[in-house]
Design a protein around this motif. Structure first.
Motif, PDB file in Angstrom:
ATOM      1  N   LEU B 287       0.885  -1.158  -0.132  1.00 21.73           N
ATOM      2  CA  LEU B 287      -0.037   0.076  -0.074  1.00 21.73           C
ATOM      3  C   LEU B 287       1.013   1.261   0.014  1.00 21.73           C
ATOM      4  O   LEU B 287       0.650   2.245  -0.540  1.00 21.73           O
ATOM      5  N   ILE B 288       2.027   1.238   0.957  1.00 24.52           N
ATOM      6  CA  ILE B 288       2.843   2.296   0.847  1.00 24.52           C
ATOM      7  C   ILE B 288       3.579   2.423  -0.506  1.00 24.52           C
ATOM      8  O   ILE B 288       3.749   3.645  -1.100  1.00 24.52           O
ATOM      9  N   ILE B 289       4.308   1.301  -1.006  1.00 27.80           N
ATOM     10  CA  ILE B 289       4.952   1.506  -2.345  1.00 27.80           C
ATOM     11  C   ILE B 289       3.828   2.110  -3.518  1.00 27.80           C
ATOM     12  O   ILE B 289       4.192   3.204  -4.097  1.00 27.80           O
ATOM     13  N   LEU B 290       2.527   1.518  -3.188  1.00 25.91           N
ATOM     14  CA  LEU B 290       1.648   2.056  -4.496  1.00 25.91           C
ATOM     15  C   LEU B 290       1.151   3.614  -3.931  1.00 25.91           C
ATOM     16  O   LEU B 290       1.331   4.387  -5.024  1.00 25.91           O
ATOM     17  N   PHE B 291       1.412   3.874  -2.918  1.00 23.31           N
ATOM     18  CA  PHE B 291       1.120   5.332  -2.467  1.00 23.31           C
ATOM     19  C   PHE B 291       2.132   6.435  -3.119  1.00 23.31           C
ATOM     20  O   PHE B 291       1.804   7.385  -3.372  1.00 23.31           O
ATOM     21  N   LEU B 292       3.201   5.997  -2.657  1.00 26.41           N
ATOM     22  CA  LEU B 292       4.595   6.632  -3.227  1.00 26.41           C
ATOM     23  C   LEU B 292       4.348   6.863  -4.603  1.00 26.41           C
ATOM     24  O   LEU B 292       4.720   7.988  -5.197  1.00 26.41           O
ATOM     25  N   GLY B 293       3.839   5.724  -5.546  1.00 28.61           N
ATOM     26  CA  GLY B 293       3.996   5.701  -6.932  1.00 28.61           C
ATOM     27  C   GLY B 293       2.708   6.789  -7.086  1.00 28.61           C
ATOM     28  O   GLY B 293       2.925   7.789  -7.928  1.00 28.61           O
ATOM     29  N   GLU B 294       1.720   6.641  -6.348  1.00 32.44           N
ATOM     30  CA  GLU B 294       0.890   7.572  -6.971  1.00 32.44           C
ATOM     31  C   GLU B 294       0.858   9.122  -6.521  1.00 32.44           C
ATOM     32  O   GLU B 294       0.366   9.704  -7.017  1.00 32.44           O
ATOM     33  N   MET B 295       1.747   9.214  -5.669  1.00 29.94           N
ATOM     34  CA  MET B 295       2.278  10.741  -5.274  1.00 29.94           C
ATOM     35  C   MET B 295       2.740  11.261  -6.747  1.00 29.94           C
ATOM     36  O   MET B 295       2.553  12.607  -6.699  1.00 29.94           O
ATOM     37  N   LEU B 296       3.148  10.564  -7.618  1.00 29.08           N
ATOM     38  CA  LEU B 296       3.329  11.294  -8.909  1.00 29.08           C
ATOM     39  C   LEU B 296       2.220  11.693  -9.496  1.00 29.08           C
ATOM     40  O   LEU B 296       2.608  12.592 -10.456  1.00 29.08           O
ATOM     41  N   PHE B 433      -1.237  -2.441  -9.046  1.00 27.23           N
ATOM     42  CA  PHE B 433       0.069  -1.779  -9.578  1.00 27.23           C
ATOM     43  C   PHE B 433      -0.033  -1.135 -10.945  1.00 27.23           C
ATOM     44  O   PHE B 433       0.338  -0.339 -11.349  1.00 27.23           O
ATOM     45  N   ILE B 434      -0.886  -1.975 -11.608  1.00 26.80           N
ATOM     46  CA  ILE B 434      -0.997  -1.612 -13.267  1.00 26.80           C
ATOM     47  C   ILE B 434      -1.917  -0.170 -13.004  1.00 26.80           C
ATOM     48  O   ILE B 434      -1.521   0.788 -14.036  1.00 26.80           O
ATOM     49  N   ALA B 435      -2.743  -0.307 -11.975  1.00 28.72           N
ATOM     50  CA  ALA B 435      -3.681   1.118 -12.002  1.00 28.72           C
ATOM     51  C   ALA B 435      -2.990   2.082 -11.628  1.00 28.72           C
ATOM     52  O   ALA B 435      -2.840   3.284 -12.293  1.00 28.72           O
ATOM     53  N   THR B 436      -1.726   2.006 -10.659  1.00 31.74           N
ATOM     54  CA  THR B 436      -0.987   3.155 -10.288  1.00 31.74           C
ATOM     55  C   THR B 436       0.027   3.604 -11.550  1.00 31.74           C
ATOM     56  O   THR B 436      -0.107   4.971 -11.678  1.00 31.74           O
ATOM     57  N   LEU B 437       0.392   2.792 -12.065  1.00 25.78           N
ATOM     58  CA  LEU B 437       1.227   2.993 -13.306  1.00 25.78           C
ATOM     59  C   LEU B 437       0.558   3.648 -14.214  1.00 25.78           C
ATOM     60  O   LEU B 437       1.211   4.816 -15.006  1.00 25.78           O
ATOM     61  N   VAL B 438      -0.586   3.292 -14.792  1.00 26.04           N
ATOM     62  CA  VAL B 438      -1.397   3.822 -15.772  1.00 26.04           C
ATOM     63  C   VAL B 438      -2.126   5.341 -15.263  1.00 26.04           C
ATOM     64  O   VAL B 438      -2.149   6.010 -16.038  1.00 26.04           O
ATOM     65  N   ASP B 439      -2.270   5.502 -13.914  1.00 23.33           N
ATOM     66  CA  ASP B 439      -2.839   6.702 -13.514  1.00 23.33           C
ATOM     67  C   ASP B 439      -1.701   7.849 -13.955  1.00 23.33           C
ATOM     68  O   ASP B 439      -2.252   8.807 -14.465  1.00 23.33           O
ATOM     69  N   VAL B 440      -0.360   7.709 -13.618  1.00 26.74           N
ATOM     70  CA  VAL B 440       0.499   8.766 -13.883  1.00 26.74           C
ATOM     71  C   VAL B 440       0.541   9.009 -15.492  1.00 26.74           C
ATOM     72  O   VAL B 440       0.521  10.193 -15.844  1.00 26.74           O
TER      73      VAL B 440
END
Lengths: 459, 459
Positions: B287-296, B433-440
């Motif tokens: 969750l934290i890794i995804l959160f950090l990614g999502e901060m982008l 994970f995919i969702a986060t990647l695609v969000d940015v």
């Protein structure tokens, strides 16, 4: 079994070799492996392979081929070959083939069966799709209570050849009602002059032919049997189901669950074999439903348009916030759906699950809230993107994350249980489904908290 | 087997009944079922049950209990009972128990074994965790090539009692090297004066003790065997693995895959038995890794802050757009990950997969793009939320959806394959994970298209 490389090499050699070489190659592998090779390689000339296989091995290999290859191959057979194959393959594998054929082909093939086999085939096809009857074979060995072990062993030697398994022997009364199943192990270990009755425990576990296949999966997993008897509701022994057929069903069910969980309808065939049309239509359905649901986010955002216009800075954190809710929700949903599938939790545990998830959600939300808060505080040292009220914004984002993660966790865990309670498949509450649900509510939580904290300053 | 209701009733009666009644009840069920009942009901007094069970049934029941119940029960045993149980349970079930014990308890328990059993136990524990050796039992029947069938059957009757399975018999040379495995079926059907050599095909499929358990799963699925022999790299027969142990491993692996796919580390124990601490920490990591990614996303939005300030209306569609990318990505990832796990597609198919997904993504994107366009057009009839340039905004959103869904689909399908190519577990590319990647990237696509279309009007 072969490694990937060995397989490719073997397949390669089967493609290039002449008939003599092919015969030699096929003799060195078991029918199951041969079928595996053919199923996986597109280049092997199946027709040529079946020309060199001896009769019994051809049947065993055929039984293990994928449906489309079976269908194609049958189309190339002469009427004699066709009739021989259809009569010889075991009834359960034949049902699996028949249930996928067109009505026309099915009728043609049924006409090629002997009277006895046609009767069997028709009986099996009468069971509902996905019922245990469709998996069953009537080829089993049954013995009587008053026989001696010696008699049983002699009987097996004489009549056992066609039985799907000899690992389990069934005891029936004179009318054919199931009395017991006895592992062949017990016969092998017992003195030859003992009676079958001496070995009986009468603790037989039977499946009902009309029950759903999922029931069979559960019972196979619980009992660790290699085969289970199938009866009608009166206990008349109709056939048996063997574990290798179960393995295929388990794999299929798991695939369906996983695909549903990924937010797509289950595909009817392997990925590369499904037509593009089916692929798109199976995916489009859910994608559109989710899209329509997600449109509510645009409505929610529109509802808060005034606030957004006053504090555009709020928009910057929208993706971060809604995705945190979605991620925590899909974590919870995955854990709960799988635990329910494994029987680890039942609906009666809902209160315990809810307490657990409430605590988990609160802790995880606080964690993300803290990180979010610090992120805004840290950025403020380098940029004035967040303006003079950055601290209030940091509080808004921090508290929102607690609320959204808590909400995501609770929805993700409770929704699958609710769906099950209502009689739906819990796997429908897929990761994307939960994410969509949480997105809309997440925005409402965000703007409500923003309104409370920023009222009088930014808003 | 029992229905849920029957189980509850039986468990209930086992809780309330006196010892005599309990004895009667336990006699009516198989050890596997009894274990199942105990595993599922919290209220049964296991200790009392084991007081009334006769020795052999107690062992079989014990083997099928969950680890924590086994551990607790052993703690209540007298030294004699403890020693008896540990010496009698089959070596593979013992390994499964031993590998979960604390070092101290393990040493104590090892000291209670007979010299021979201790040697076996130590040997099995020497194999790496998750290796086939850990699943193996050295209790099998091996015969020699020159024996007659009659000799084999006599031998089995005399020495077969401890063998884990009698469904398959192994042929070894005088030094113990594996020559063949023969189904007991073949012995049962053969004339008694035939030789073992006459039944041999020498097409034996063996597992290596040091290989990973996942390899065993593949081979079990491919060969449909109820047991497979395990050898060292030289072909010396060390033991066998039976399918019922495999079923447990398959279930465990599937659970791990599904949990990973939901964006959480795999839990070590069933949902309700895991401590809250483990539950939170296993979930917090991702969750934290995804959160950090999502901060982008916040950074990306910040980067387009000027545009946002000029056209706040763009913010309204951000959740809709990024979630559409995430949903299509997680669909694609699910399909690909499962197809790879089943061997339906391999890395060499990547180009075919990419073409398919490109087409699917384009079609699905166009579909959503059209719906999105029409939604904005339709709303404009009722509200002026989208201002005078609503048509341009509709085009922006429509084209963005095509791009984002296409991009999501391609990332979702290619990333699992790339991860596998790099030696990682493809299931790591979870839906979140995919969702986060695609969000940015989705935001970048959105604002780029907006810039192109709205330049000179809104921007």
């Amino acid at each position: 079994m072969f490694s990937e490389q060995e397989k490719e090499l073997l397949a390669e050699r089967m493609v290039t070799g002449n008939l003599y070489k092919l015969k030699h190659l096929t003799e060195s592998v078991q029918p199951e492996e041969l079928a595996e090779l053919i199923n996986e390689s597109k280049h092997i000339d199946v027709r040529k392979v079946f020309q060199v296989l001896e009769a019994e091995k051809a049947i065993k290999t055929f039984e293990n081929l994928d449906f489309d290859i079976q269908e194609e191959l049958l189309g190339t057979f002469s009427v004699e070959q066709l009739s021989h194959t259809l009569n010889q393959i075991s009834p359960d594998d034949r049902t699996a083939l028949f249930e996928k054929l067109s009505q026309e082909t099915l009728q043609k093939y049924l006409s090629l069966l002997s009277d006895e086999e046609r009767k069997t085939a028709n009986q099996l096809l009468q069971y509902p799709e996905d019922s245990i009857g469709r998996l069953m074979t009537p080829d089993f060995i049954s013995v009587k209570e008053d026989w001696t072990i010696q008699q049983v062993l002699d009987y097996i030697r004489k009549y056992g050849k066609d039985s799907e398994t000899l690992n389990v022997i069934y005891v029936t009364d004179p009318k054919g009602f199931l009395q017991d199943d006895i592992k062949v192990r017990d016969f092998l270990l017992a003195p030859l002059d003992k009676k079958v009755g001496d070995l009986m425990t009468r603790q037989v576990v039977a499946l009902y032919a009309r029950d759903d296949q999922e029931k069979a999966i559960d019972i196979f997993k619980q009992t660790n049997r290699v085969a289970l008897p199938v009866t009608d509701f009166n206990g008349l022994l109709l056939g048996i189901v063997t574990f290798d057929d179960m393995m295929d069903v388990i794999e299929e069910e798991d695939t369906e669950d996983i695909q549903k969980f990924g937010g797509t309808e289950a595909l009817s065939e392997p990925y590369l074999k499904v037509s593009l049309r089916e692929m798109v239509s199976k995916r489009a359905g859910w994608l559109i439903i989710l899209f329509l649901g997600e449109m509510l986010t645009a409505s929610a955002m529109g509802f808060f348009n005034d606030e957004l216009n006053k504090a555009v800075v709020l928009a910057l954190f929208v993706p971060l916030i809604i995705s945190s809710g979605g991620n925590s929700g899909s974590q919870a949903a995955t854990l709960i759906i799988r635990a329910m599938a494994l029987g680890e939790i039942t609906l009666s545990n809902w209160w315990r699950v809810m307490r657990r998830e409430f605590l988990s959600g609160l802790l995880l939300g606080t964690l993300l809230g803290l990180i979010g808060f610090m992120r805004i505080a840290a950025w403020t040292l380098f940029t004035d993107l967040y303006g003079p009220h950055w601290l209030l914004i940091a509080f808004t984002v921090g508290f929102t994350l607690i609320g959204v993660v808590l909400w995501g966790t609770l929805s993700g865990s409770m929704l699958p249980m609710l769906l099950k309670k209502l009689g739906f498949d819990p796997a429908v509450s897929s990761a994307p489904f939960i994410a969509t649900l949480v997105d809309v509510t997440g925005l409402i939580i965000y703007f409500s908290i923003a309104f409370l904290i920023l009222k009088g300053t930014l808003l």
